[in-house]
Design an enzyme around this catalytic site. Structure first.
Site, PDB file in Angstrom:
ATOM      1  N   GLU A  13       0.842  -1.210   0.000  1.00  0.00           N
ATOM      2  CA  GLU A  13       0.000   0.000   0.000  1.00  0.00           C
ATOM      3  C   GLU A  13       0.872   1.254   0.000  1.00  0.00           C
ATOM      4  O   GLU A  13       1.732   1.438   0.874  1.00  0.00           O
ATOM      5  CB  GLU A  13      -0.952   0.016   1.208  1.00  0.00           C
ATOM      6  CG  GLU A  13      -1.862   1.245   1.145  1.00  0.00           C
ATOM      7  CD  GLU A  13      -3.102   1.184   2.022  1.00  0.00           C
ATOM      8  OE1 GLU A  13      -3.447   0.094   2.530  1.00  0.00           O
ATOM      9  OE2 GLU A  13      -3.730   2.252   2.180  1.00  0.00           O
ATOM     10  N   ASP A  25      -2.531  12.185  -2.850  1.00  0.00           N
ATOM     11  CA  ASP A  25      -2.601  13.651  -2.861  1.00  0.00           C
ATOM     12  C   ASP A  25      -2.917  14.104  -4.288  1.00  0.00           C
ATOM     13  O   ASP A  25      -2.212  13.720  -5.227  1.00  0.00           O
ATOM     14  CB  ASP A  25      -1.258  14.242  -2.404  1.00  0.00           C
ATOM     15  CG  ASP A  25      -0.978  13.925  -0.933  1.00  0.00           C
ATOM     16  OD1 ASP A  25      -1.931  13.918  -0.135  1.00  0.00           O
ATOM     17  OD2 ASP A  25       0.194  13.665  -0.598  1.00  0.00           O
TER      18      ASP A  25
HETATM   19  C1  LIG Z   1      -4.637  12.222   0.853  1.00  0.00           C
HETATM   20  S1  LIG Z   1      -3.698  11.173   1.866  1.00  0.00           S
HETATM   21  C2  LIG Z   1      -4.575   9.622   1.762  1.00  0.00           C
HETATM   22  C3  LIG Z   1      -4.230   8.685   2.870  1.00  0.00           C
HETATM   23  C4  LIG Z   1      -4.922   7.341   2.861  1.00  0.00           C
HETATM   24  N1  LIG Z   1      -4.509   6.553   1.709  1.00  0.00           N
HETATM   25  C5  LIG Z   1      -6.424   7.485   2.893  1.00  0.00           C
HETATM   26  O1  LIG Z   1      -7.071   7.171   1.872  1.00  0.00           O
HETATM   27  O2  LIG Z   1      -6.960   7.914   3.930  1.00  0.00           O
HETATM   28  C6  LIG Z   1      -2.278  10.836   0.858  1.00  0.00           C
HETATM   29  C7  LIG Z   1      -1.192  10.116   1.603  1.00  0.00           C
HETATM   30  O3  LIG Z   1      -0.132   9.810   0.725  1.00  0.00           O
HETATM   31  C8  LIG Z   1       1.072   9.980   1.438  1.00  0.00           C
HETATM   32  N2  LIG Z   1       2.175  10.138   0.474  1.00  0.00           N
HETATM   33  C9  LIG Z   1       2.479  11.219  -0.276  1.00  0.00           C
HETATM   34  N3  LIG Z   1       3.569  10.982  -1.016  1.00  0.00           N
HETATM   35  C10 LIG Z   1       3.974   9.724  -0.723  1.00  0.00           C
HETATM   36  C11 LIG Z   1       5.041   8.900  -1.146  1.00  0.00           C
HETATM   37  N4  LIG Z   1       5.949   9.324  -2.046  1.00  0.00           N
HETATM   38  N5  LIG Z   1       5.148   7.665  -0.622  1.00  0.00           N
HETATM   39  C12 LIG Z   1       4.245   7.207   0.284  1.00  0.00           C
HETATM   40  N6  LIG Z   1       3.208   7.946   0.710  1.00  0.00           N
HETATM   41  C13 LIG Z   1       3.068   9.174   0.212  1.00  0.00           C
HETATM   42  C14 LIG Z   1       0.828  11.205   2.295  1.00  0.00           C
HETATM   43  O4  LIG Z   1       1.722  11.321   3.383  1.00  0.00           O
HETATM   44  C15 LIG Z   1      -0.600  10.947   2.739  1.00  0.00           C
HETATM   45  O5  LIG Z   1      -0.666  10.181   3.920  1.00  0.00           O
END
Ligand SMILES: C[S@@+](CC[C@H](N)C(=O)[O-])C[C@H]1O[C@@H](n2cnc3c(N)ncnc32)[C@H](O)[C@@H]1O
Length: 241
Positions: A66, A140
């Site tokens: 994930e 994001d």
């Molecule tokens: C909008 S949030 C969604 C979180 C979760 N998947 C949800 O649906 O509730 C986007 C997540 O992607 C993470 N993220 C951003 N860039 C990332 C990367 N390069 N690798 C892993 N996670 C990342 C952010 O820290 C954030 O927790």
């Protein structure tokens, strides 16, 4: 054939957004200090069911990955649902990592390994053709056009996801953002065209407007619903190298 440029590094090896939020309470810091190290993906080398779970050759469990698990509720749900499978969750946001550690502790999950950092760095260390499933839920959106290269749904990350899935493996993506939804479909269009590396599993509109069973809503999905926004769910099966 896929129309995108193979090997395009767009979005690869770059972290955007925040990695720290509100200050951790001592109990949360203790989880990071004492529980995380035992569950952390090894700092280097290949990431396999052997290096993560000590599976003997020939008895490797299916592996799921994930990307950006947020607070870890989906990761924990899936790991609980499929106890014989292995789950790798990657998230750079420390407070999110603490959330996942709380799930692991409270649900006594023995089949999760965690990576605090850029998911793409960890994904690159997974041998090609070995993952059963990859999840990218509510990434994001980076809605401004000038930030579009930061989106996960870009050729670089998608090439990596495709390479790491085994034939028949499934890539699940969800979004609540209309700009991202259109962008994601545009990115996938050449890949699901004849000769592409994925097949879109939806047979009708309801397949992408509702999550299939075994796909719980995440914190971001719930928030979107509360705010009256729509959700879109995509499942793509890897059909060829
Ligand atoms: C909008 S949030 C969604 C979180 C979760 N998947 C949800 O649906 O509730 C986007 C997540 O992607 C993470 N993220 C951003 N860039 C990332 C990367 N390069 N690798 C892993 N996670 C990342 C952010 O820290 C954030 O927790």
């Amino acid at each position: 054939m896929t129309a995108h440029k193979q090997g395009d590094p767009t979005t690869l090896n770059r972290l955007y957004g925040r990695s720290k939020g509100h200050r951790l309470r001592p109990s949360q810091q203790a989880l990071l200090d004492h529980v995380y190290p035992a569950l952390a993906v090894p700092a280097e080398g290949p990431i396999t069911s052997q290096t993560l779970f000590d599976d003997p050759p020939g008895r490797e469990r299916p592996l799921h990955f994930e990307i950006g698990f947020g607070a870890g509720e989906h990761l924990a749900y899936r790991a609980d649902l499929l106890p014989d499978h292995g789950f790798i969750g990657a998230e750079p946001f420390v407070n999110g990592m603490v959330g996942a550690l709380q799930h692991v502790r409270d649900q006594r999950l023995g089949n999760i390994r965690l990576y605090l950092g850029d998911a793409l760095e960890a994904l690159a260390r997974v041998p090609d053709g070995t993952l059963a499933m990859v999840y990218l839920l509510h990434p994001d959106p980076w809605p401004k056009a000038r930030h579009s290269k930061r989106r996960m749904m870009n050729p670089g990350p998608l090439d990596l996801i495709a390479a790491k899935l085994r034939p028949g493996g499934v890539f699940r993506m969800a979004t609540d953002h209309p700009v991202y939804c259109r962008w994601a479909m545009m990115q996938m269009a050449p890949r699901i065209a004849p000769g592409g590396d994925f097949e879109w599993m939806a047979k009708s509109a309801s397949d992408f407007r509702n999550p299939p069973s075994g796909w719980p809503l995440t914190r971001y999905a719930e928030k979107a619903l509360r705010e009256g926004r729509e959700l879109w769910f995509f499942q793509y099966r890897k059909v060829r190298e």
